[in-house]
Design a protein around this motif. Structure first.
Motif, mmCIF file in Angstrom:
data_model
loop_
_atom_site.group_PDB
_atom_site.id
_atom_site.type_symbol
_atom_site.label_atom_id
_atom_site.label_comp_id
_atom_site.label_asym_id
_atom_site.label_seq_id
_atom_site.Cartn_x
_atom_site.Cartn_y
_atom_site.Cartn_z
ATOM 1 N N UNK A 458 27.619 8.394 46.838
ATOM 2 C CA UNK A 458 28.136 9.053 45.636
ATOM 3 C C UNK A 458 27.414 8.493 44.415
ATOM 4 N N UNK A 459 27.024 9.382 43.483
ATOM 5 C CA UNK A 459 26.422 8.958 42.214
ATOM 6 C C UNK A 459 27.175 9.596 41.056
ATOM 7 N N UNK A 460 27.547 8.771 40.069
ATOM 8 C CA UNK A 460 28.133 9.255 38.817
ATOM 9 C C UNK A 460 27.223 8.878 37.674
ATOM 10 N N UNK A 461 26.889 9.859 36.821
ATOM 11 C CA UNK A 461 26.011 9.601 35.675
ATOM 12 C C UNK A 461 24.744 8.836 36.100
ATOM 13 N N UNK A 462 24.170 9.285 37.210
ATOM 14 C CA UNK A 462 22.875 8.784 37.702
ATOM 15 C C UNK A 462 22.910 7.340 38.182
ATOM 16 N N UNK A 463 24.089 6.811 38.477
ATOM 17 C CA UNK A 463 24.178 5.462 39.024
ATOM 18 C C UNK A 463 25.172 5.456 40.190
ATOM 19 N N UNK A 464 24.967 4.561 41.149
ATOM 20 C CA UNK A 464 25.769 4.525 42.360
ATOM 21 C C UNK A 464 27.239 4.274 42.102
ATOM 22 N N UNK A 465 28.089 4.821 42.965
ATOM 23 C CA UNK A 465 29.539 4.702 42.810
ATOM 24 C C UNK A 465 30.168 4.788 44.195
ATOM 25 N N UNK A 466 31.149 3.946 44.479
ATOM 26 C CA UNK A 466 31.762 3.926 45.817
ATOM 27 C C UNK A 466 32.963 4.856 45.924
ATOM 28 N N UNK A 467 33.706 5.015 44.817
ATOM 29 C CA UNK A 467 34.936 5.812 44.846
ATOM 30 C C UNK A 467 34.899 6.847 43.725
ATOM 31 N N UNK A 468 35.265 8.078 44.054
ATOM 32 C CA UNK A 468 35.350 9.160 43.073
ATOM 33 C C UNK A 468 36.803 9.592 42.971
ATOM 34 N N UNK A 469 37.315 9.671 41.729
ATOM 35 C CA UNK A 469 38.722 10.020 41.506
ATOM 36 C C UNK A 469 38.849 11.404 40.895
ATOM 37 N N UNK A 470 40.036 11.980 41.013
ATOM 38 C CA UNK A 470 40.295 13.342 40.528
ATOM 39 C C UNK A 470 39.901 13.490 39.071
ATOM 40 N N UNK A 471 39.210 14.596 38.763
ATOM 41 C CA UNK A 471 38.785 14.881 37.396
ATOM 42 C C UNK A 471 37.396 14.385 37.069
ATOM 43 N N UNK A 472 36.777 13.603 37.954
ATOM 44 C CA UNK A 472 35.447 13.046 37.682
ATOM 45 C C UNK A 472 34.367 13.930 38.283
ATOM 46 N N UNK A 473 33.237 14.015 37.580
ATOM 47 C CA UNK A 473 32.078 14.777 38.063
ATOM 48 C C UNK A 473 31.085 13.819 38.699
ATOM 49 N N UNK A 474 30.409 14.259 39.770
ATOM 50 C CA UNK A 474 29.483 13.380 40.486
ATOM 51 C C UNK A 474 28.571 14.218 41.369
ATOM 52 N N UNK A 475 27.580 13.551 41.976
ATOM 53 C CA UNK A 475 26.738 14.162 43.007
ATOM 54 C C UNK A 475 26.986 13.414 44.312
ATOM 55 N N UNK A 476 27.071 14.160 45.411
ATOM 56 C CA UNK A 476 27.345 13.594 46.732
ATOM 57 C C UNK A 476 26.161 13.859 47.645
ATOM 58 N N UNK A 477 25.650 12.832 48.297
ATOM 59 C CA UNK A 477 24.563 12.978 49.267
ATOM 60 C C UNK A 477 25.170 13.294 50.628
ATOM 61 N N UNK A 478 24.640 14.352 51.276
ATOM 62 C CA UNK A 478 25.186 14.812 52.555
ATOM 63 C C UNK A 478 24.239 14.560 53.717
ATOM 64 N N UNK A 479 23.182 13.761 53.509
ATOM 65 C CA UNK A 479 22.258 13.423 54.584
ATOM 66 C C UNK A 479 21.432 14.618 55.026
#
Length: 605
Positions: A458-479
């Motif tokens: 998971x990446x938020x604002x172009x930096x790595x992130x382990x947990x994404x919570x409701x209301x937040x925007x992010x990009x998810x890598x699906x392999x």
């Protein structure tokens, strides 16, 4: 409230003025005077002028919930009292999702009592100790004098903000709207890069995603830019930090700007950005030299139809005189006060106005702040930064917690192929919590199925992130998931949800404009969240046709493939000059044939 309540100082002065002797003296003072004015007279005029700008004697009573706390004074508390105050501050910070505002010198009922300078210093020192205990910083927003019985006392307004930890910063999304060539991208470039524009659009070059955008200077796609504020309220942007990751690490609060297209040709892209990315606020940019032109009214109407709180920025004030700027502001005020808008315009001209505007804007959807600034000279740019720094989130911690308790639902808005990473999807987490390694299902596909997949990172604002919570925007890598199976408008949900899909749905609508009559068989482009697809009008319940301004419950049928929708979701549809808004009232599963239910029509009419 201020008009009804008068403090005891005002009562004294009213009684004094009511005596016959003082009434005569008042008539003498108000008589025409000579040009020569005594020093005492000038002092009296200055004093009267100052009194007119004083704050009202009352604030609204303190609310038990929310992030605003009133304190009369915080002078030398005992250890037990200090621990209680620190716990109270922690609660207010939690209510404001990492931010709290303390009014010092104010009683719980809202009376502005004020403190002496010595007591104010001691109270601020105690508040600073409380903030340090809970891992936060304080910033003095403003202090004002309260004049009562000739004793000058002060009240202070202080912002308390958590120091960032583990990327849990407060994130607000602001959609940027406005006519083509109004200066939207240039303004964002100046805010996020920290350098003024050269007058020829240099500041906007970093925001463009395509070559034709650089060549024409016009945005045609949706781009994202970030502006951070640290725990002390200082701006964090690319002028101090080299990468987005450094901005995220240094910031307690993040403003994510969604730069949308201004040209009418790209209106469907602008609508998609407003409906799918769930902005908290909208910033309408109007050029001072052209005023309300082109798509300005259209964008204002879209934001109001989707109930997105909007504020206005009048740009390019360096290109025209003061009278032209005032004319544009008056034009905006007239439009905002029209019956269709019913807004209360508030022109921001100093830092005190910016603080007041940010607080009132979040509390009341009718207040519309108006800023006048220049991206070239930098005039009033700091006022906009003060506004963004103080602007609180619309949802409180309780609403956020309720969304996080629900099952995971992620909206797919963008799809990418990244070398050495694989397929990547971008979007917003509508509900629940998403972690690295979670197994979800994505769909619906063209044949109505949901496919299993795994979230690799998971990446938020172009930096790595382990947990994404409701209301937040992010990009998810699906392999190595096959990208050709994905499309915009899909959702990734928890397998426990057992998602249902529909070809047909009912919606309660209002027809905003149509040249002739709106009837069965008419085709429109429907926008519901991140879903954008052509649909046919199958039936109008209880009516044969609709005209401009009329309401009805309408059944729509998608043309290409089934979609995942939620009952109650906001809906916007258009086709040429035809426009309408509404909300989804009933879903029809793909296996069910449509039979009109007149009872539902009566319930929604």
């Amino acid at each position: 409230m201020d008009a009804q309540v008068t403090n005891h100082c005002s009562i004294k002065s009213a009684a004094k003025a009511s005596s016959p002797q003082n009434a005569a003296e008042s008539r003498i003072e108000n008589a025409p005077k000579k040009k020569s004015r005594t020093r005492r007279g000038r002092r009296g005029k200055r004093r009267r002028g100052k009194k007119a700008n004083e704050p009202p004697p009352f604030l609204p009573p303190e609310a038990e919930e929310g992030n605003i706390e009133y304190k009369l004074k915080l002078v030398n508390p005992t250890q037990y009292r200090f621990e209680h105050l620190a716990t109270q501050l922690k609660w207010r910070l939690q209510e404001g999702r990492g931010e709290a505002v303390y009014q010092i010198g104010v009683e719980d009922n809202g009376l502005l009592v004020g403190l002496t300078e010595e007591d104010m210093k001691a109270s601020l020192k105690t508040l600073r100790r409380m903030a340090e205990k809970v891992g936060a910083d304080i910033t003095l927003l403003r202090d004002r004098e309260v004049d009562c019985d000739r004793a000058r006392r002060k009240i202070a307004e202080v912002l308390v903000r958590k120091v960032p930890d583990d990327q849990q910063f407060l994130d607000l999304r602001v959609a940027v709207l406005g006519n083509v060539d109004s200066g939207k991208s240039t303004l964002l470039g100046v805010l996020t890069q920290g350098e003024l524009d050269n007058g020829r659009g240099r500041a906007r070059l970093n925001l463009f995603r395509h070559l034709h955008e650089i060549q024409t200077g016009r945005t045609s796609s949706i781009s994202f830019e970030i502006l951070g504020f640290n725990s002390k309220g200082e701006v964090v942007n690319y002028s101090d930090s080299r990468t987005a990751e450094e901005i995220c690490e240094s910031s307690s609060k993040m403003i994510t700007f969604i730069d949308l297209a201004g040209h009418y040709k790209y209106l469907k892209t602008t609508i998609f950005g407003l409906t799918s990315y769930c902005p908290d606020f909208a910033m309408l940019v109007v050029a001072a030299n052209t005023g309300i032109a082109g798509t300005t009214r259209e964008h204002l109407g879209l934001a109001m139809a989707l109930k997105v709180p909007i504020f206005i920025v009048v740009s390019k004030v360096d290109l025209c005189g003061k009278s032209t700027v005032e004319k544009t502001v008056r034009q905006l005020e007239r439009v905002l006060k029209l019956p269709g808008c019913n807004k209360v315009p508030m022109v921001v001209s100093n830092p005190d106005d910016a603080v007041t505007a940010a607080q009132q804007f979040a509390q009341s959807s009718s207040v519309t702040p108006i800023f006048t600034l220049s991206s070239v000279s930098g005039d009033n740019l700091d006022l906009l930064k003060v506004f963004f720094n103080i602007l609180p989130p619309l949802s409180n911690s309780k609403e956020q917690e309720e969304l996080m308790q629900q099952l995971t639902e992620f909206q797919v808005d963008e799809i990418y192929s990244v070398p050495d990473v694989g397929t990547v999807v971008g979007g917003t987490l509508y509900s629940g919590v998403c972690r690295e390694g979670d197994r979800l299902v994505v769909g619906p596909t063209d044949d109505g199925r949901f496919l299993r997949l795994k979230v690799c990172s998971i990446h938020r604002n172009r930096s790595g992130c382990r947990v994404l919570r409701a209301g937040q925007a992010a990009t998810l890598a699906l392999g190595n998931f096959d990208r050709s199976l994905l499309r915009k408008g899909m959702v990734m949900v928890s397998p426990k949800m057992n998602p249902t899909i529909c070809w047909q749905f009912e919606a309660a609508i209002v027809l905003l404009f149509h040249a002739k009559t709106f009837r069965r068989g008419f085709q429109v482009t429907v926008h519901v969240g991140n879903v954008r697809q052509t649909a046919t009008v199958e039936c109008l319940l209880g009516k044969e046709e609709l005209r401009t301004g009329e309401r009805a419950v309408v059944c729509f049928r998608f043309l290409k493939h089934p979609e995942y929708l939620r009952v109650g979701a906001k809906l916007l549809f258009r086709e040429g000059v035809t426009k309408g808004i509404g909300h989804v009232t009933h879903l029809l599963p793909s296996t069910q044939n449509y039979v009109p239910d007149q009872n539902r029509n009566q319930n929604h009419s």
